[in-house]
Design a protein around this motif. Structure first.
Motif, short mmCIF file in Angstrom:
data_model
loop_
_atom_site.label_atom_id
_atom_site.label_comp_id
_atom_site.label_asym_id
_atom_site.label_seq_id
_atom_site.Cartn_x
_atom_site.Cartn_y
_atom_site.Cartn_z
N GLY A 67 32.43 -2.26 74.94
CA GLY A 67 32.93 -3.54 75.42
C GLY A 67 31.95 -4.67 75.26
N ASP A 68 30.67 -4.35 75.28
CA ASP A 68 29.65 -5.39 75.12
C ASP A 68 29.35 -5.71 73.66
OD1 ASP A 68 29.45 -5.68 77.84
OD2 ASP A 68 27.76 -4.31 78.06
N ARG A 69 30.11 -5.13 72.72
CA ARG A 69 29.89 -5.40 71.29
C ARG A 69 31.02 -6.19 70.66
NH1 ARG A 69 28.51 0.42 69.00
NH2 ARG A 69 30.65 0.06 68.41
N TYR A 70 31.92 -6.75 71.45
CA TYR A 70 33.05 -7.48 70.87
C TYR A 70 32.62 -8.72 70.09
CZ TYR A 70 36.91 -4.71 72.54
OH TYR A 70 37.82 -3.71 72.72
N HIS A 71 31.40 -9.17 70.24
CA HIS A 71 30.93 -10.31 69.46
C HIS A 71 30.58 -9.90 68.03
CE1 HIS A 71 27.27 -8.41 70.92
NE2 HIS A 71 26.67 -8.95 69.87
N LEU A 142 53.18 -19.00 68.29
CA LEU A 142 54.14 -17.91 68.49
C LEU A 142 54.82 -17.55 67.19
CD1 LEU A 142 56.01 -19.15 71.69
CD2 LEU A 142 54.82 -17.00 71.50
N PRO A 143 55.16 -16.36 66.92
CA PRO A 143 54.92 -15.10 67.61
C PRO A 143 53.76 -14.33 66.99
CG PRO A 143 56.61 -14.74 65.98
CD PRO A 143 56.16 -16.19 65.85
N TYR A 144 52.86 -14.99 66.29
CA TYR A 144 51.87 -14.32 65.46
C TYR A 144 50.60 -13.96 66.22
CZ TYR A 144 55.04 -16.40 62.19
OH TYR A 144 56.18 -16.77 61.54
N ASN A 145 49.91 -12.95 65.69
CA ASN A 145 48.57 -12.62 66.18
C ASN A 145 47.57 -13.53 65.51
OD1 ASN A 145 49.76 -10.51 67.52
ND2 ASN A 145 48.43 -8.94 66.68
N GLN A 146 46.48 -13.80 66.21
CA GLN A 146 45.39 -14.58 65.66
C GLN A 146 44.14 -13.70 65.68
OE1 GLN A 146 47.34 -16.00 68.30
NE2 GLN A 146 48.66 -16.82 66.71
N THR A 147 43.17 -14.08 64.88
CA THR A 147 41.90 -13.36 64.85
C THR A 147 40.94 -14.05 65.80
OG1 THR A 147 42.28 -12.70 62.56
CG2 THR A 147 40.01 -12.59 63.36
N ILE A 148 40.32 -13.27 66.67
CA ILE A 148 39.42 -13.80 67.69
C ILE A 148 38.06 -13.14 67.52
CG2 ILE A 148 39.00 -14.03 70.17
CD1 ILE A 148 41.60 -15.29 69.60
N ARG A 149 37.00 -13.92 67.62
CA ARG A 149 35.64 -13.38 67.67
C ARG A 149 35.00 -13.91 68.94
NH1 ARG A 149 31.60 -11.41 63.98
NH2 ARG A 149 33.42 -10.66 62.84
N LEU A 150 34.71 -13.02 69.88
CA LEU A 150 34.03 -13.42 71.11
C LEU A 150 32.60 -13.83 70.78
CD1 LEU A 150 35.17 -10.63 73.61
CD2 LEU A 150 36.24 -12.82 73.14
N LEU A 151 32.09 -14.80 71.49
CA LEU A 151 30.69 -15.18 71.34
C LEU A 151 29.84 -14.23 72.18
CD1 LEU A 151 30.92 -19.07 71.62
CD2 LEU A 151 31.00 -17.64 69.57
N LYS A 152 28.67 -13.90 71.69
CA LYS A 152 27.79 -13.01 72.45
C LYS A 152 27.48 -13.62 73.81
CE LYS A 152 23.60 -10.33 72.27
NZ LYS A 152 22.50 -9.86 71.45
N ASP A 153 27.16 -14.90 73.82
CA ASP A 153 26.91 -15.62 75.05
C ASP A 153 27.80 -16.85 75.06
OD1 ASP A 153 24.70 -13.97 76.00
OD2 ASP A 153 23.59 -14.81 74.30
N PRO A 154 28.70 -16.97 76.05
CA PRO A 154 29.54 -18.16 76.11
C PRO A 154 28.70 -19.44 76.15
CG PRO A 154 30.30 -16.51 77.67
CD PRO A 154 28.98 -16.03 77.13
N LEU A 155 29.19 -20.48 75.51
CA LEU A 155 28.48 -21.75 75.48
C LEU A 155 28.93 -22.59 76.67
CD1 LEU A 155 28.84 -22.57 71.70
CD2 LEU A 155 26.90 -21.51 72.86
#
Length: 186
Positions: A67-71, A142-155
């Motif tokens: 879970g901590d590697r989603y970035h 809607l109704p599509y999926n999007q690609t998301i990249r979480l930031l390691k540290d939120p800004l």
């Protein structure tokens, strides 16, 4: 839909190189713009970040290791199901030219903050174009999926912060089709 846009690009280019499709063939869509913006999304962070190490006596350290590697990799989810706010202007980070078999990606792009909110992740979607038609088919809603990249540290909120990101497409280590890089200056 980022993967589908890339798959179509590589498939069409390969078929043209092998002579299965003539180079003058009409392509619909004729190009695709890969768009990106920063978003604030508390719900997404709470769903995909690590949790407490012990919950009701269960050890979650192994789960947190992932879970901590989603970035480091992407999520493909329908962002419209989450309460979110765009915090930067949308920017085109790549162009896939299906007609000529060329792509333009890999240069750092500047993002301008439009909201004084925390930036948790980068959101990507595809805008398809057809030659001679003044219309855009966008997977950013809607109704599509999007690609998301979480930031390691939120800004944290800052209207003066500089945010840069790029999407690299092509031959990347580990046989990935693309990768995102994000950097910020205070």
């Amino acid at each position: 839909h980022l993967q589908e846009a890339l798959l179509y690009f590589y498939l069409l280019r390969s078929l043209k190189q092998k002579g299965v499709i003539e180079s003058s063939a009409v392509c619909i869509p004729s190009s695709a713009s890969i768009m990106m913006c920063g978003i604030e999304c508390e719900d997404l962070i709470s769903a995909y970040k690590g949790c407490q190490e012990q919950i009701c006596g269960f050890d979650h350290r192994v789960v947190n290791a992932y879970g901590d590697r989603y970035h480091t990799y992407d999520l493909s989810i329908p962002i419209w199901q989450y309460d979110h706010t765009r915090v930067t202007t949308p920017v085109r980070v790549a162009l896939l030219d299906y007609v000529n078999g060329r792509m333009d990606s890999g240069s750092m792009q500047d993002f301008v903050f439009t909201a004084n909110k925390t930036c948790h992740c980068m959101l990507c979607w595809v805008e398809y174009h057809a030659e001679g038609v003044d219309a855009i088919f966008s997977t950013g809603r809607l109704p599509y999926n999007q690609t998301i990249r979480l930031l390691k540290d939120p800004l944290p909120p800052s209207m003066t912060r500089k945010l840069q990101a790029k999407l690299v497409v092509g031959d990347i280590a580990d046989n990935r089709s693309h990768d995102m890089f994000v950097q910020s200056n205070p």
